[in-house]
Design an enzyme around this catalytic site. Structure first.
Site, PDB file in Angstrom:
ATOM      1  N   LEU B  81      -1.055  -9.741  -5.072  1.00 23.30           N
ATOM      2  CA  LEU B  81      -0.066  -9.153  -4.178  1.00 23.30           C
ATOM      3  C   LEU B  81      -0.135  -9.841  -2.815  1.00 23.30           C
ATOM      4  O   LEU B  81      -0.694  -9.296  -1.854  1.00 23.30           O
ATOM      5  CB  LEU B  81      -0.304  -7.648  -4.035  1.00 23.30           C
ATOM      6  CG  LEU B  81       0.319  -6.801  -5.136  1.00 23.30           C
ATOM      7  CD1 LEU B  81      -0.482  -6.905  -6.422  1.00 23.30           C
ATOM      8  CD2 LEU B  81       0.406  -5.356  -4.699  1.00 23.30           C
ATOM      9  N   GLU B  83       2.708 -11.749  -1.073  1.00 25.24           N
ATOM     10  CA  GLU B  83       4.049 -12.335  -1.012  1.00 25.24           C
ATOM     11  C   GLU B  83       4.171 -13.424   0.048  1.00 25.24           C
ATOM     12  O   GLU B  83       4.812 -14.444  -0.162  1.00 25.24           O
ATOM     13  CB  GLU B  83       5.105 -11.257  -0.725  1.00 25.24           C
ATOM     14  CG  GLU B  83       5.294 -10.240  -1.824  1.00 25.24           C
ATOM     15  CD  GLU B  83       4.307  -9.092  -1.739  1.00 25.24           C
ATOM     16  OE1 GLU B  83       3.332  -9.190  -0.967  1.00 25.24           O
ATOM     17  OE2 GLU B  83       4.498  -8.099  -2.458  1.00 25.24           O
ATOM     18  N   ASP B 108      13.355  -5.878  -1.024  1.00 27.10           N
ATOM     19  CA  ASP B 108      12.517  -5.274   0.013  1.00 27.10           C
ATOM     20  C   ASP B 108      11.212  -6.049   0.180  1.00 27.10           C
ATOM     21  O   ASP B 108      10.683  -6.167   1.281  1.00 27.10           O
ATOM     22  CB  ASP B 108      12.202  -3.815  -0.330  1.00 27.10           C
ATOM     23  CG  ASP B 108      13.441  -3.042  -0.777  1.00 27.10           C
ATOM     24  OD1 ASP B 108      13.935  -3.326  -1.892  1.00 27.10           O
ATOM     25  OD2 ASP B 108      13.906  -2.176  -0.017  1.00 27.10           O
ATOM     26  N   PHE B 109      10.689  -6.593  -0.901  1.00 29.34           N
ATOM     27  CA  PHE B 109       9.418  -7.309  -0.821  1.00 29.34           C
ATOM     28  C   PHE B 109       9.588  -8.679  -0.174  1.00 29.34           C
ATOM     29  O   PHE B 109       8.643  -9.252   0.346  1.00 29.34           O
ATOM     30  CB  PHE B 109       8.773  -7.423  -2.211  1.00 29.34           C
ATOM     31  CG  PHE B 109       8.668  -6.106  -2.922  1.00 29.34           C
ATOM     32  CD1 PHE B 109       8.808  -6.027  -4.292  1.00 29.34           C
ATOM     33  CD2 PHE B 109       8.464  -4.924  -2.206  1.00 29.34           C
ATOM     34  CE1 PHE B 109       8.725  -4.811  -4.952  1.00 29.34           C
ATOM     35  CE2 PHE B 109       8.385  -3.701  -2.855  1.00 29.34           C
ATOM     36  CZ  PHE B 109       8.514  -3.646  -4.229  1.00 29.34           C
ATOM     37  N   HIS B 152      13.130   0.777  -1.242  1.00 32.48           N
ATOM     38  CA  HIS B 152      13.255   0.089  -2.529  1.00 32.48           C
ATOM     39  C   HIS B 152      14.714  -0.132  -2.897  1.00 32.48           C
ATOM     40  O   HIS B 152      15.032  -0.313  -4.060  1.00 32.48           O
ATOM     41  CB  HIS B 152      12.553   0.893  -3.637  1.00 32.48           C
ATOM     42  CG  HIS B 152      11.085   0.647  -3.711  1.00 32.48           C
ATOM     43  ND1 HIS B 152      10.244   0.870  -2.656  1.00 32.48           N
ATOM     44  CD2 HIS B 152      10.311   0.167  -4.712  1.00 32.48           C
ATOM     45  CE1 HIS B 152       9.006   0.560  -3.014  1.00 32.48           C
ATOM     46  NE2 HIS B 152       9.015   0.130  -4.250  1.00 32.48           N
TER      47      HIS B 152
END
Lengths: 338, 350
Positions: B81, B83, B108-109, B152
């Site tokens: 995790l 990004e 969103d990420f 999200h």
């Protein structure tokens, strides 16, 4: 209460077994880079180099030592303190000076400036002026070399400040996880602009932080070119064997301000004593003294070389006025690649 | 199985709306993407896919299904995790001869990756005077419904449309999804793909072979003379449905344009239509303030003002984070009713 950071002592005599006449080029290379940076500092006040500069006077041993252990095809990536990395890896001096002057014959056609030098022919592949930004990018380059089965390594130069950026810590994890052929060289010069290390990190343990992610880490004296060479050589072999990344913390000191051409000791964020102490351990002066003791060079030879480099650099500056400015109609070129 | 699978099944449409044939080869949107990835990975060994969950049972909504078995875990790379760093890693890999496709569950990420996308990927070609290329694809699917909530469901194309050096695409049909993904992978620039979760189970005609759809080219999915509707993704789908309905009920003849590429957008096609009808509705899945509808509207005003018979209408998300409660969701999201109302307003019909 200002905390001071002291250089660690070492003796070149301890390296007699590994040192030889052939090492003299290391001294000349450091001297060449020092001369270039000093002249840039002088000429900066002419306001013809309209770009922020981040000189590395005092830190020459790190880049010269590291690059002397690399092949041309090995790649280097770095942050805003570009000049030393670019020159030590073999980057063209002319293209660098023209770039600083915004000319179309600069290494990036004037579009990059001092904080974005590039010389792909000698492996100076990428620079980022955002602290820590280049570190994950270097890991991607290492991944590409590994996947494409190219037998070279990637080295990324970062500072003590970059070790506080999340993306850098993420990259240590990734590099260890995927055993990337990546060497992290952290030049810890104790100051992030004017803020000292102890005000930013509770522990003085940068190498240990990298080790905690699974990256084989070591700490070296950033003024001792032999110690640097030894660790870089080990790291390179480790990477090419497939054993993954390495991290070398090098303790060094920058003599001038973070950016620009001035000595800012009078600003008070560091003491005159501290600066003076580090200057006494100048990597160039101390290696010069050792080589003279060993009989590899003479004082005269040194003086001649210094003068030679001085003239070499000035002659490049003389060429600047004949360089073309970028064609204004090319502003939109390369916004998108074809 | 994704937690919103049932919802996505419910909203899926069974027919591609401009091709109606029993004999045509039909795939779901997800199958089309899977096929595109398969063809691309097969054809070019420099291509690789990475992301959190590309190798897990849900296989990125099914888009990466069975790819690891065929191409191996190095080319379908499961990731930690991270990004921000992984985007940088993708930039570095792209600069050095590889063609990464970095897949995220949600736009969103991508907000975690802006330093690498905006300050690095988009600028390296320019800063290097063309010596460096960054052929990078960043894929994600806009979320909606089942209480997914404010963090999200963000459609972030509006935040990036102004960044020089990026390309942004928003496919709508399975045919477009496959062709545009293949084009994005071939393109030598950083390309952001924003799918929509509610389009992913719909079925449509998809040719079996490798084909590309040029980036920057819109499609007129319905020809008409009375007014022009411009947009992309789910909301353009809803506009198309509204256009069919209003022709039946009120004989208002809408020209519906699917941009497919948001940046750079197809000015030629858009302006030709605007000059023909003089009445414009711009729709987007992002927010009303700033964003894509403002961007497009101003461009149209700048280049075709004298052809407009009325001010441009816009439909986008309100200036409000997405609520979780399904009751508030239905108030929050514009739908076919809002589009019909606006069409009637433009047409001058009460």
């Amino acid at each position: 209460m200002t905390k001071t950071y002291s250089p660690r002592l070492f003796r070149y005599q301890d390296y007699e077994k590994v040192s030889s006449q052939e090492d003299v080029f290391l001294l000349w290379e450091m001297l060449r880079i020092r001369t270039i940076e000093e002249i840039i500092a002088q000429k900066y006040t002419d306001n013809q180099m309209k770009t922020p500069i981040h000189l590395m006077i005092g830190q020459e041993a790190t880049v010269v030592g590291a690059c002397s252990e690399m092949l041309k095809e090995d790649k280097v990536y770095c942050g805003h303190r570009t000049h030393g990395v670019y020159l030590a890896k073999g980057g063209s001096l002319e293209k660098m000076i023209f770039e600083l002057h915004g000319k179309s014959t600069g290494c990036c056609g004037g579009r990059g400036g001092s904080m974005h030098l590039l010389d792909k022919e000698v492996g100076v592949d990428g620079v980022s002026a955002i602290v820590g930004g280049i570190v994950p990018i270097a890991s991607g380059a290492a991944l590409a070399l590994k996947r494409l089965r190219i037998n070279n390594i990637v080295t990324v130069f970062l500072g003590d400040g970059a070790m506080e950026e999340g993306a850098v810590l993420e990259t240590l994890n990734l590099a260890a996880l995927w055993k990337l052929p990546l060497l992290f060289i952290c030049e810890n010069n104790f100051y992030s602009v004017c803020t000292p290390l102890h005000e930013r990190q509770p522990l003085d343990n940068i190498a240990a932080k990298a080790q905690a992610f699974g990256v084989r880490s070591s700490q070296v004296n950033g003024n001792n070119i032999y110690e640097i060479k030894k660790e870089v050589q080990k790291a390179r072999k480790r990477a090419l064997r497939g054993d993954g990344p390495s991290f070398i913390e090098m303790k060094v000191y920058r003599w001038l301000a973070h950016g620009g051409n001035l000595d800012d000791t009078d600003q008070g964020y560091r003491t005159f004593e501290e600066v003076h102490e580090w200057k006494k351990h100048c990597p160039i002066e101390s290696l010069k003294g050792y080589f003279i003791d060993q009989g590899y060079i003479s004082e005269d030879e040194y003086t001649q070389k210094k003068s030679f480099f001085h003239h070499q650099v000035l002659s490049v500056f003389d060429k600047v006025k004949d360089q073309p400015n970028p064609d204004l109609n090319t502003l939109y070129d390369h916004v998108y690649a074809k | 199985m994704s937690w919103d699978d049932q919802l996505v099944n419910d909203v899926a449409k069974n027919e591609n709306q401009f091709i109606n044939s029993q004999n045509e080869r039909t795939l779901t949107y997800v199958e089309a993407l899977n096929e595109a990835l398969r063809l691309s990975l097969d054809q070019d060994e420099r291509v690789f896919v990475l992301g959190q969950g590309v190798n897990d049972p849900s296989a990125m909504f099914g888009t990466t299904k069975n790819l690891k078995e065929k191409f191996g875990e190095h080319r379908i790379l499961e990731t930690p995790l991270s990004e921000d760093a992984l985007t940088g890693l993708s930039v570095g890999a792209a600069m050095n001869g590889m063609r990464p496709v970095y897949m995220h569950n949600r736009p969103d990420f991508l907000l975690l990756t802006f330093n690498q996308i905006v300050s690095h990927a988009s600028k390296f070609s320019f800063m290097s005077n063309g010596q460096t290329k960054v052929p990078l694809v960043m894929w994600s699917a806009i979320g909606r419904g089942w209480g997914t909530g404010a963090q999200h469901s963000q459609a972030i194309q509006g935040l990036l449309v102004g960044v020089p050096g990026l390309k942004i695409i928003m496919p709508r049909t399975p045919y477009d999804a496959k062709g545009l993904l293949l084009s994005a992978i071939e393109d030598n620039n950083p390309v952001l793909i924003f799918e929509h979760r509610w389009l992913m189970k719909r079925k449509g005609f998809v040719p079996e072979e490798y084909y590309t759809i040029p980036l920057g080219k819109a499609q007129i999915v319905r020809s008409g003379n009375d007014l022009t509707i411009i947009g992309s993704s789910l909301i353009l789908d809803e506009a198309l449905e509204a256009a069919h309905e209003i022709y039946e009920t009120n004989q208002i003849d809408c020209e519906v344009i699917d941009l497919r590429t948001i940046q750079p957008f197809d000015e030629e096609t858009v302006l030709a239509s605007v000059k023909k009808t003089g009445k414009v509705l711009v729709v987007d899945t992002g927010w009303i303030d700033g964003g894509v509808t403002s961007h497009l509207s101003v461009k149209i005003y700048e280049k075709a003002f004298s052809f407009l018979k009325m001010p441009i209408e816009r439909i986008a998300l309100p200036h409000c984070p997405t609520p979780s409660s399904s009751y508030l969701e239905s108030e929050f999201y514009p739908g076919i009713e809002d589009i019909l109302k606006t069409i009637k307003k433009l047409a001058g019909t009460p």
